[in-house]
Design a protein around this motif. Sequence first.
Motif, PDB file in Angstrom:
ATOM      1  N   VAL A 234       0.832  -1.196   0.000  1.00 33.25           N
ATOM      2  CA  VAL A 234       0.000   0.000   0.000  1.00 33.25           C
ATOM      3  C   VAL A 234       0.873   1.255   0.000  1.00 33.25           C
ATOM      4  N   ARG A 235       1.920   1.242   0.811  1.00 36.22           N
ATOM      5  CA  ARG A 235       2.794   2.414   0.911  1.00 36.22           C
ATOM      6  C   ARG A 235       3.461   2.713  -0.429  1.00 36.22           C
ATOM      7  N   LEU A 236       4.031   1.706  -1.046  1.00 34.15           N
ATOM      8  CA  LEU A 236       4.737   1.917  -2.310  1.00 34.15           C
ATOM      9  C   LEU A 236       3.784   2.282  -3.439  1.00 34.15           C
ATOM     10  N   SER A 237       2.572   1.772  -3.380  1.00 32.25           N
ATOM     11  CA  SER A 237       1.609   2.037  -4.455  1.00 32.25           C
ATOM     12  C   SER A 237       1.180   3.491  -4.514  1.00 32.25           C
ATOM     13  N   ALA A 238       1.530   4.287  -3.494  1.00 28.57           N
ATOM     14  CA  ALA A 238       1.182   5.705  -3.497  1.00 28.57           C
ATOM     15  C   ALA A 238       2.022   6.497  -4.492  1.00 28.57           C
ATOM     16  N   HIS A 239       3.089   5.904  -5.022  1.00 29.31           N
ATOM     17  CA  HIS A 239       3.909   6.580  -6.036  1.00 29.31           C
ATOM     18  C   HIS A 239       3.019   7.014  -7.196  1.00 29.31           C
ATOM     19  N   SER A 240       3.249   8.207  -7.704  1.00 26.82           N
ATOM     20  CA  SER A 240       2.350   8.786  -8.711  1.00 26.82           C
ATOM     21  C   SER A 240       2.274   7.978  -9.994  1.00 26.82           C
ATOM     22  N   ARG A 241       3.319   7.213 -10.319  1.00 22.46           N
ATOM     23  CA  ARG A 241       3.326   6.447 -11.567  1.00 22.46           C
ATOM     24  C   ARG A 241       2.952   4.983 -11.359  1.00 22.46           C
ATOM     25  N   CYS A 242       2.668   4.600 -10.125  1.00 24.57           N
ATOM     26  CA  CYS A 242       2.247   3.229  -9.821  1.00 24.57           C
ATOM     27  C   CYS A 242       0.728   3.164  -9.877  1.00 24.57           C
ATOM     28  N   VAL A 243       0.198   2.359 -10.785  1.00 21.22           N
ATOM     29  CA  VAL A 243      -1.245   2.354 -11.013  1.00 21.22           C
ATOM     30  C   VAL A 243      -1.889   0.988 -10.772  1.00 21.22           C
ATOM     31  N   ALA A 244      -1.116   0.039 -10.252  1.00 19.21           N
ATOM     32  CA  ALA A 244      -1.656  -1.306 -10.052  1.00 19.21           C
ATOM     33  C   ALA A 244      -0.864  -2.050  -8.992  1.00 19.21           C
ATOM     34  N   ILE A 245      -1.479  -3.099  -8.462  1.00 14.30           N
ATOM     35  CA  ILE A 245      -0.856  -4.035  -7.532  1.00 14.30           C
ATOM     36  C   ILE A 245      -0.561  -5.323  -8.300  1.00 14.30           C
ATOM     37  N   GLY A 246       0.598  -5.925  -8.055  1.00 15.00           N
ATOM     38  CA  GLY A 246       0.918  -7.190  -8.714  1.00 15.00           C
ATOM     39  C   GLY A 246       2.149  -7.067  -9.609  1.00 15.00           C
ATOM     40  N   GLU A 247       2.509  -8.138 -10.319  1.00 14.42           N
ATOM     41  CA  GLU A 247       1.657  -9.278 -10.508  1.00 14.42           C
ATOM     42  C   GLU A 247       1.864 -10.285  -9.383  1.00 14.42           C
ATOM     43  N   ALA A 248       0.765 -10.887  -8.985  1.00 10.87           N
ATOM     44  CA  ALA A 248       0.777 -11.922  -7.965  1.00 10.87           C
ATOM     45  C   ALA A 248      -0.179 -13.007  -8.418  1.00 10.87           C
ATOM     46  N   GLY A 249      -0.062 -14.193  -7.817  1.00  7.17           N
ATOM     47  CA  GLY A 249      -0.997 -15.243  -8.220  1.00  7.17           C
ATOM     48  C   GLY A 249      -0.522 -16.630  -7.890  1.00  7.17           C
TER      49      GLY A 249
END
Length: 259
Positions: free
Chosen positions: A79-94
Motif C-alpha cells: 500500500v505504501r509503495l503504491s502511493a507513487h504517482s506512476r504506480c497504477v496497479a498491484i501485482g503481478e501476484a498469483g
Amino acid sequence: MLIDSHCHLDFEALSSDLDGVMARAAAAGVTGMMTISTRVENFSTYAGLAERYANVWCSVGTHPHNAHEELHIGTDELVRLSAHSRCVAIGEAGLDYFYDNSPREAQATGLRRHIAAARITGLPLVIHSRQADADMADILEEEAGQGVFPFVLHCFTGGMELARRALALGGYISFSGIITFRNAEEIREVARIVPAGRYLIETDAPYLAPIPHRGQPNEPSYVRHTAEKLAEIRGISLEQVGAESTVNFGRLFSKTGLG
C-alpha cells in the motif's frame, strides 16, 4: 491506438535498447504500456522507468515464482509503495502450478496479501494464473465475499470455467500473443465470449512473442499482432479492438488518468 497492458521493460532483452523499444512501439501505434513488478524489492527500478517515459506506468508486487522470497513484505508495504504517482496497479501476484518455483502455500499467502492491498487502495490487481484454475477461482470468490476489488487475469491461459467465474466477479481478462499460437483454440474461444468492455491486450514481453515473431524476444510493438488476431477472432476491425481495449485499460487502471 494500442496499449500494451503488461510487459517487463526492466528485463535485459528490453532494457538494453529501451529507446529503440519505445520508438518501435510508437511506430506500431502503441501509445502506452505498463511495466510490471515481479519483485517488490526492485520497485525503484519500475518506478524509474515510469518516470523516464511519459507513456509508461508501473505496478508493485511479487510474482508467484518469487513469493517465498518476499514473505517478509506485507500488505502495508504494498500500500505504501503504491502511493507513487506512476504506480497504477498491484501485482503481478498469483498462482503458478506449472513451474511450482515457489511453494503453493507461499503463493496463496502472497496472493491474498496483494488482494488486500488492491481492496485497500482501489488499485487493480494484476493476476498471474497458470494451471491453477480451480484454486484461483475459489480464492477470488472467497476474497470477493470479504469485499470487492478490481482485477485482471493477465496473459490468460485458463479454461472457460475460470473465465466465467472471474467475469462474474467483475474481473477483466487480458490476451497475449498466445492467441496466435496454433494450439491455443481454447483460449481463442474465451476471447470470443469476453464482453467488449472487459478485455485487454498485452505482450508479456520479452516472453511469448506472437506469430510471426515466435522464437524472438517479444517487445511492446508486437502487441499489434495480438490485436489483429483478436479482431479476427471477434469478427471486428483492428480499430475497434484498439478503441475498446484502450477504453478498458483506462477504466481499469484509472490512476493513469486515461479513463
